[in-house]
Design a protein around this motif. Structure first.
Motif, PDB file in Angstrom:
ATOM      1  N   TYR A 136       0.883  -1.174   0.000  1.00  0.00           N
ATOM      2  CA  TYR A 136       0.000   0.000   0.000  1.00  0.00           C
ATOM      3  C   TYR A 136       0.906   1.205   0.000  1.00  0.00           C
ATOM      4  N   HIS A 183      -7.391 -13.297  17.218  1.00  0.00           N
ATOM      5  CA  HIS A 183      -6.582 -12.768  18.298  1.00  0.00           C
ATOM      6  C   HIS A 183      -6.703 -13.636  19.537  1.00  0.00           C
ATOM      7  N   ASN A 186      -1.790  -6.493  16.014  1.00  0.00           N
ATOM      8  CA  ASN A 186      -2.576  -5.535  15.236  1.00  0.00           C
ATOM      9  C   ASN A 186      -1.763  -4.958  14.097  1.00  0.00           C
ATOM     10  N   GLY A 187      -2.385  -4.886  12.936  1.00  0.00           N
ATOM     11  CA  GLY A 187      -1.704  -4.261  11.808  1.00  0.00           C
ATOM     12  C   GLY A 187      -0.607  -5.101  11.212  1.00  0.00           C
ATOM     13  N   ALA A 188      -0.532  -6.366  11.579  1.00  0.00           N
ATOM     14  CA  ALA A 188       0.533  -7.217  11.062  1.00  0.00           C
ATOM     15  C   ALA A 188       0.336  -7.522   9.585  1.00  0.00           C
ATOM     16  N   GLY A 189      -0.901  -7.440   9.115  1.00  0.00           N
ATOM     17  CA  GLY A 189      -1.162  -7.729   7.707  1.00  0.00           C
ATOM     18  C   GLY A 189      -1.994  -8.980   7.501  1.00  0.00           C
ATOM     19  N   LYS A 190      -2.705  -9.405   8.530  1.00  0.00           N
ATOM     20  CA  LYS A 190      -3.475 -10.638   8.435  1.00  0.00           C
ATOM     21  C   LYS A 190      -4.677 -10.462   7.494  1.00  0.00           C
ATOM     22  N   THR A 191      -5.424  -9.381   7.715  1.00  0.00           N
ATOM     23  CA  THR A 191      -6.575  -9.139   6.849  1.00  0.00           C
ATOM     24  C   THR A 191      -6.105  -8.903   5.421  1.00  0.00           C
ATOM     25  N   THR A 192      -5.002  -8.181   5.294  1.00  0.00           N
ATOM     26  CA  THR A 192      -4.453  -7.954   3.956  1.00  0.00           C
ATOM     27  C   THR A 192      -4.180  -9.280   3.256  1.00  0.00           C
ATOM     28  N   GLN A 235     -13.811  -9.326   8.860  1.00  0.00           N
ATOM     29  CA  GLN A 235     -13.508  -8.972  10.248  1.00  0.00           C
ATOM     30  C   GLN A 235     -14.614  -8.093  10.830  1.00  0.00           C
TER      31      GLN A 235
HETATM   32  N1  LIG Z   1      -6.326  -0.130   1.759  1.00  0.00           N
HETATM   33  C1  LIG Z   1      -5.211   0.158   2.462  1.00  0.00           C
HETATM   34  N2  LIG Z   1      -4.451   1.202   2.114  1.00  0.00           N
HETATM   35  C2  LIG Z   1      -3.328   1.490   2.787  1.00  0.00           C
HETATM   36  N3  LIG Z   1      -2.897   0.814   3.848  1.00  0.00           N
HETATM   37  C3  LIG Z   1      -3.615  -0.239   4.265  1.00  0.00           C
HETATM   38  C4  LIG Z   1      -4.828  -0.611   3.585  1.00  0.00           C
HETATM   39  N4  LIG Z   1      -5.330  -1.693   4.206  1.00  0.00           N
HETATM   40  C5  LIG Z   1      -4.493  -1.975   5.231  1.00  0.00           C
HETATM   41  N5  LIG Z   1      -3.453  -1.111   5.267  1.00  0.00           N
HETATM   42  C6  LIG Z   1      -2.339  -1.139   6.180  1.00  0.00           C
HETATM   43  O1  LIG Z   1      -1.727  -2.394   6.078  1.00  0.00           O
HETATM   44  C7  LIG Z   1      -1.315  -2.850   7.348  1.00  0.00           C
HETATM   45  C8  LIG Z   1      -1.890  -4.216   7.603  1.00  0.00           C
HETATM   46  O2  LIG Z   1      -3.275  -4.097   7.841  1.00  0.00           O
HETATM   47  P1  LIG Z   1      -4.232  -5.323   8.129  1.00  0.00           P
HETATM   48  O3  LIG Z   1      -5.593  -4.815   8.249  1.00  0.00           O
HETATM   49  O4  LIG Z   1      -3.991  -6.370   7.112  1.00  0.00           O
HETATM   50  O5  LIG Z   1      -3.726  -5.841   9.534  1.00  0.00           O
HETATM   51  P2  LIG Z   1      -4.350  -6.928  10.475  1.00  0.00           P
HETATM   52  O6  LIG Z   1      -3.253  -7.845  10.831  1.00  0.00           O
HETATM   53  O7  LIG Z   1      -5.563  -7.519   9.887  1.00  0.00           O
HETATM   54  O8  LIG Z   1      -4.705  -6.077  11.746  1.00  0.00           O
HETATM   55  P3  LIG Z   1      -5.926  -6.241  12.785  1.00  0.00           P
HETATM   56  O9  LIG Z   1      -5.488  -7.224  13.785  1.00  0.00           O
HETATM   57  O10 LIG Z   1      -6.065  -4.898  13.373  1.00  0.00           O
HETATM   58  O11 LIG Z   1      -7.110  -6.676  12.025  1.00  0.00           O
HETATM   59  C9  LIG Z   1      -1.736  -1.816   8.359  1.00  0.00           C
HETATM   60  O12 LIG Z   1      -0.640  -1.010   8.652  1.00  0.00           O
HETATM   61  C10 LIG Z   1      -2.788  -1.028   7.626  1.00  0.00           C
HETATM   62  O13 LIG Z   1      -2.774   0.309   8.055  1.00  0.00           O
END
Ligand SMILES: Nc1ncnc2c1ncn2[C@@H]1O[C@H](COP(=O)(O)OP(=O)(O)OP(=O)(O)O)[C@@H](O)[C@H]1O
Ligand SMILES: [Mg+2]
Lengths: 778, 276
Positions: free
Chosen positions: B13, B206, B38-44, B85
């Motif tokens: 991103y 989590h 949090n924010g590790a990138g799991k949802t990504t 999520q």
């Molecule tokens: N559409 C986007 N544009 C820019 N940055 C993004 C976008 N989606 C996610 N991010 C960034 O990518 C990183 C990973 O986000 P992600 O949501 O995958 O984390 P996560 O592990 O699912 O966190 P959580 O436990 O909070 O759900 C974060 O720093 C987030 O800010």
């Protein structure tokens, strides 16, 4: 070459009007997230206020006298002098009026709508537009006015050595636009107010941190936009020739083009875009007269260019446009699962068929037959909005235009160049064509409407919410200017209607006009009824089957829909196609009803009105479409009103009342009227079935006094204003109105709306098991 | 055989690599977990696998097919089905209709039939939907609207909807977030049930208790990179994982998983992972 430069420059005059209106649109959008379709109407009311004060010495206030008496009146105008006030005074008055209108728009309409769904905001601003148009028609008359320019009206001879005379008005208009642009830029870039507004548009908390109330900022921005519109119209308006309420309100379309070029955020880019649009329009107008210009485009190119610009800009930028709505997108009202369709259909059919024969040959009361037919056809058209907006959530303002496509194509397909009908009547404007029989011609018309509908839907793949609404208006206007009004495309002499041959069914004539020249033929009404029932069945089945579920899934959440395996783009196009097909059916029926089709019936403003009335009725259900059809212009309710209130000239108030209805519905009752009425009807139906003698007596005892009071009031109050029909009808109406008021009061006190009416499956159990007390009826 | 395989998948991103060279493998019939702060990138990661976000480099293979350029709905049809999520139910449809939407596989002419014929669903479809409702114990609320349900119920409906799509691989993004301990344990049992039904599961959560208890194999993601992988027992001991979780501020940790994370990670919790 010098011609090209000259015409580009000449267009800057009108362009500066677009620029300033466009800047107002941006300001409002940033300030309160509304795309203000009424921006042109603001300009209109302002310049007319100015002209009226200067010419006749009256200040006309932006409301109307709604009190039904001759003796007590709401002041609607102030006389300032006998022969018009001086220009500066008129100018100040107009600006003050603009401030007032801006404040009213904010506090009475858009502040209450601040957390409404995008559709609600669109309807609200269309309501304001319609309201202002209606008030202006009452106050200033609907005919054109040519206000005197306040800029010097001479010309620059041999302007810039281009060998042509350039109007000074246009020059000053551009100067003004540039100065205003600079002032606005400075205001928003360098003052605390500007900073706070920009902060608020991305995040309301930002403004709060700067010590401003977001609502105060929004109000100020409305005022700025309104003043800007008025200023622009006073200074630039006169160079465009004669001004009408409708024509000025329509300026909003090109201005939206400019605003969208500026991404609804940048004032300088918007203003540059507006000037550019004006220049390009002027050049196209010049080129259109040339031999090499494609003749089919020559009449429409000028108007369509801004729209092409809008569509292209939006499409290319895809979903990147800043849209506040996406952050806190509010949902549309629930689309209830339709129940007991067959029973409803039978009841309605009986009512309509009885009416069809009742009003045949009924003298002056034959108007009800025509009104009923109009309502039935309007219902078909609104069903198409139910599919596209109610079910899948895409705001389309082009549904009536799609109906127009079907009607025009059908007329052309059944035309054969004959100058006489089989009965020997003269066809005023014969057109050559393949002379196909009516069912085939109608089918081709509907199919073409479907194809055009899918094309109209293409931008929806990448554009959402209000912006899609703007693009669909663009399509509506394009269809109007490039097809309906284009004699090259229709083969008609400009403005003339195309003849539609009546339908017939196994030897039964389905003409809409009977021997006496009145539109009260029961056969035709039954024909319309059958078609409507078919359309209702389609729309109801859709909702109850997989396709409808997928539509609602897309409406609710596009991402989740994709995750559930739905191809969102294709589903949207499918919905546009189906909705266009239903609109096409409506258009074909309009053609049969009028016996001809003309461009006047399918102007884009009428398309807006249809969506608005569908919303008023209840955009998410078949019942809503029926109520919307009854409310539609020239439909049963309007005509009944006009019949009973013959002297009140209710038709002068339809625009105003329609506009107010839209605003109030959007604020108070976004579900529309049908879902609110439904429980009342259900209740009443159950009571009727259960009621025996004693129940009737008890009901009479309970409701009788209310009815009598209403009747007496009707007798006393209404004759003060309404002379005809009062002896008999007014007391009756008063009685029923009193009962209705009582019912609404009781319902409100009984605890509001409760569960969403008609939602899912069986009716509420409690209501069926207990015998409802008659007190709650009516 | 691996049902899902990613090869050095990277998602950017802007300047941020939300997933960096992630290579994982989900064998058919197994329950694989992905944890991370949090924010590790799991949802990504799920977004990238299911086509909701574009992959910058690398490759994803599902069931032997390369998924490049495939839209989310196509992937869902292949059997790659996810949950969200945040609660993303179809608010206008009843619970049953929510499930029906996901399980139906329309043809291009379905709409013609849908326009002209009264409501009808095939018995096979009904069975699938009813099965999914039963699997999560939602039969009682099948005709309610999502807005009338509790948060926990809505979460379960989200899972049931994905299950109704007859997935080969079910990707669950924090299904236990917001559930209480009992509900969460029940969900764990349900998931083992899905596995027995032949569905492979990829679980993000989590709730360490849940993940460590039910997963056959676990990946740990931090700052977009896989920092550890192994069985629950291995993950409990892994120093990098302990570092990643303990390296966070106490507040964040509490926010994401309650106070017992450290304890659980370091192995004080005795509930052994079930190996399949
Ligand atoms: N559409 C986007 N544009 C820019 N940055 C993004 C976008 N989606 C996610 N991010 C960034 O990518 C990183 C990973 O986000 P992600 O949501 O995958 O984390 P996560 O592990 O699912 O966190 P959580 O436990 O909070 O759900 C974060 O720093 C987030 O800010
Ligand atoms: Mg996440």
């Amino acid at each position: 070459m010098s011609d090209i430069i000259f015409f580009l420059l000449a267009g800057l005059g009108l362009g500066s009007l677009y620029a300033m209106l466009g800047a107002g649109l941006v300001i409002v959008y940033r300030g309160s997230g509304v795309i203000n379709f009424a921006q042109g109407a603001f300009a209109m009311y302002g310049v007319f206020t100015f002209d009226e004060a200067r010419r006749n010495g009256y200040l006309r206030l932006p409301w109307f006298d709604f009190l039904p008496t001759h003796t007590v009146n709401v002041p609607v105008s102030i006389k300032l002098s006998d022969e018009g006030v001086s220009t500066p005074v008129a100018f100040v008055l107009a600006i003050a009026m603009a401030v007032l209108i801006g404040l009213m728009a904010h506090f009475l309409v858009f502040r209450p709508l601040r957390s409404a769904a995008p559709l609600g905001k669109v309807i609200g601003s269309l309501g304001v537009m319609l309201y202002l148009q209606g008030v202006a028609q009452l106050n200033f008359g609907g005919t054109g006015r040519q206000p005197e320019a306040i800029t010097p009206d001479g010309v620059f001879q041999n302007f810039l050595g281009l060998d042509k005379a350039y109007p000074q008005g246009a020059f000053w208009a551009v100067v003004l636009a540039v100065v205003i642009g600079a002032v606005l830029w400075l205001l928003f870039q360098f003052t605390r107010f500007g900073l706070a507004t920009r902060a608020a548009s991305s995040n309301e908390k930002g403004a709060v941190l700067l010590g401003y109330s977001p609502q105060l900022l929004a109000a100020l921005n409305w005022v700025i936009a309104s003043v800007l519109a008025t200023l622009a119209a006073i200074i630039v308006g006169p160079i465009g020739g004669s001004l009408t309420p409708i024509g000025l309100s329509a300026l909003v379309v090109a201005s939206l083009g400019a605003a969208l070029i500026g991404r609804l955020t940048s004032i300088p880019i918007t203003m540059a875009g507006g000037l550019l649009l004006g220049a390009v329009q002027s050049l196209l107008g010049f080129w259109a007269s040339k031999d090499w210009f494609p003749t089919i485009l020559s009449s429409g190119a000028r108007d369509v260019v801004p729209l092409v610009a809008i569509g292209l800009v939006l499409f290319l930028r895809g979903k990147k446009l800043p849209l506040r709505g996406t952050v806190e997108e509010k949902r549309l009202p629930l689309a209830p699962y339709p129940v007991r369709i067959k029973q409803h259909m039978i009841v309605w059919s009986v009512i309509v068929i009885v009416a069809a024969f009742l009003f045949e040959d009924a003298g002056p009361r034959s108007v009800f037959a025509l009104a009923l037919v109009t309502s039935l056809i309007a219902t078909i058209l609104m069903l198409s909005s139910v599919v596209i907006t109610g079910y899948i959530g895409q705001i389309s303002l082009a549904q009536l235009s799609l109906a127009g496509v079907a009607a025009f194509i059908m007329a052309r397909m059944m035309a054969d160049g004959a100058k006489l009908t089989p009965d020997g009547a003269v066809i005023p404007f014969p057109v050559s064509g393949p002379g196909l029989p009516w069912p085939i011609a109608a089918l081709i018309g509907i199919l073409v409407a479907v194809i055009v509908g899918v094309i109209v839907g293409l931008p929806a793949v990448r554009i959402r919410g209000v912006q899609l609404a703007v693009v669909t208006i663009a399509f509506a206007i394009s269809l109007q200017t490039l097809y309906f009004e284009n004699s090259k495309a229709t083969g008609l002499t400009a403005g003339a209607p195309a003849n539609v041959k009546p339908a017939s069914f196994f030897g039964i004539d389905l003409k809409s006009i009977g021997d006496r020249g009145l539109k009260d033929r029961p056969e035709f009404m039954i024909f319309v009824l059958v078609v409507l029932l078919g359309a209702i069945a389609l729309v109801a089945n859709l909702r109850r089957n997989g396709t409808g579920r997928r539509f609602l899934a897309v409406r609710a959440n596009e991402r989740a829909a994709a995750a559930a395996g739905i191809n969102v783009s294709r589903t949207k196009l499918l919905a546009f196609g189906i909705a266009a097909g239903i609109a096409g059916i409506g258009g074909v029926m309009l053609g049969f009803n009028q016996n001809d089709v003309s461009s006047a019936g399918f102007v884009y403003q009428a398309s807006l009105a249809y969506l608005a009335f569908a919303y008023l009725g209840g955009i998410t259900s078949v019942n809503g479409a029926i109520v919307g059809g009854l409310l539609a212009p020239a439909g049963l309710i309007t005509v009944t009103g006009a019949y009973f209130f013959a002297d009140a000239e209710i038709e002068n108030y339809t625009a105003i009342l329609g506009g107010l209805g839209m605003i109030i519905t959007a604020i108070q009752n976004p579900n529309g009227i049908a879902p609110t009425l439904q429980p009342l009807f259900q209740h009443f139906g159950r009571w009727l079935r259960a009621a025996r003698g004693p129940e009737w007596a008890a009901a009479g005892k309970r409701l009788g006094p209310t009815f009598v009071v209403g009747a007496v009031l009707g007798y006393l109050v209404w004759p003060l204003r309404v002379e005809t029909y009062s002896q008999f009808w007014m007391p009756l109406l008063g009685g029923f109105l009193a009962l209705m008021a009582r019912g609404i009061y009781k319902q409100a006190r009984a605890g509001g709306h409760g569960a969403p009416p008609g939602a899912h499956g069986a009716p509420p159990v409690a209501a069926t098991t207990s015998t409802p007390a008659p007190a709650e009826v009516g | 055989m691996a049902l899902l395989k990613t090869y050095d998948m990277t998602v950017r991103y802007g300047g941020l690599a939300a997933n960096a060279d992630v290579s994982i493998e989900v064998p058919a019939g197994k329950l694989v977990g992905l944890i991370g702060p949090n924010g590790a990138g799991k949802t990504t990661f799920i977004d990238a696998i299911t086509g909701f976000t574009a992959i910058s480099s690398g490759r994803v293979e599902f069931d032997g097919k390369d998924l490049a350029g495939m839209t989310p709905d196509r992937r869902a049809h292949l059997g790659l089905v996810r949950t969200f999520q945040s609660l993303e139910l179809f608010e206008d449809l009843t619970v049953r209709e929510n499930l029906l939407v996901a399980s139906e596989r329309p043809t291009w002419w379905s709409f013609l039939l849908d326009l002209v014929r009264p409501p009808r669903t095939s018995p096979a479809l009904e069975a699938r939907v009813t099965g999914a409702l039963e699997a999560l114990g939602l039969e009682g609320i099948a005709d309610r609207l999502p807005m009338d349900l509790s948060h926990g119920q809505r979460k379960l409906v989200g899972v049931a909807r994905a299950l109704a799509a007859a997935p080969k691989l079910l990707l669950l993004d924090e299904p236990a977030a917001g559930l209480d301990t009992v509900e969460s344990q029940l969900l764990g049992q349900h998931m083992r049930g899905f596995l027995d039904g032949g569905t492979t599961i990829f679980l993000i959560d989590h709730d360490m208790g849940l993940v460590l208890n039910v997963c056959d194999y676990i990946y740990v993601l931090d700052f977009g990179r896989i920092i550890a992988e192994g069985t629950a027992a291995e993950i409990r001991k892994d120093p990098a994982v302990i570092q990643a979780y303990l390296g966070q501020s106490a507040g964040e940790m509490q926010a994401q998983a309650g106070e017992s994370v450290a304890a659980r990670v370091s192995g004080t919790e005795t509930g052994g992972a079930t190996h399949g």
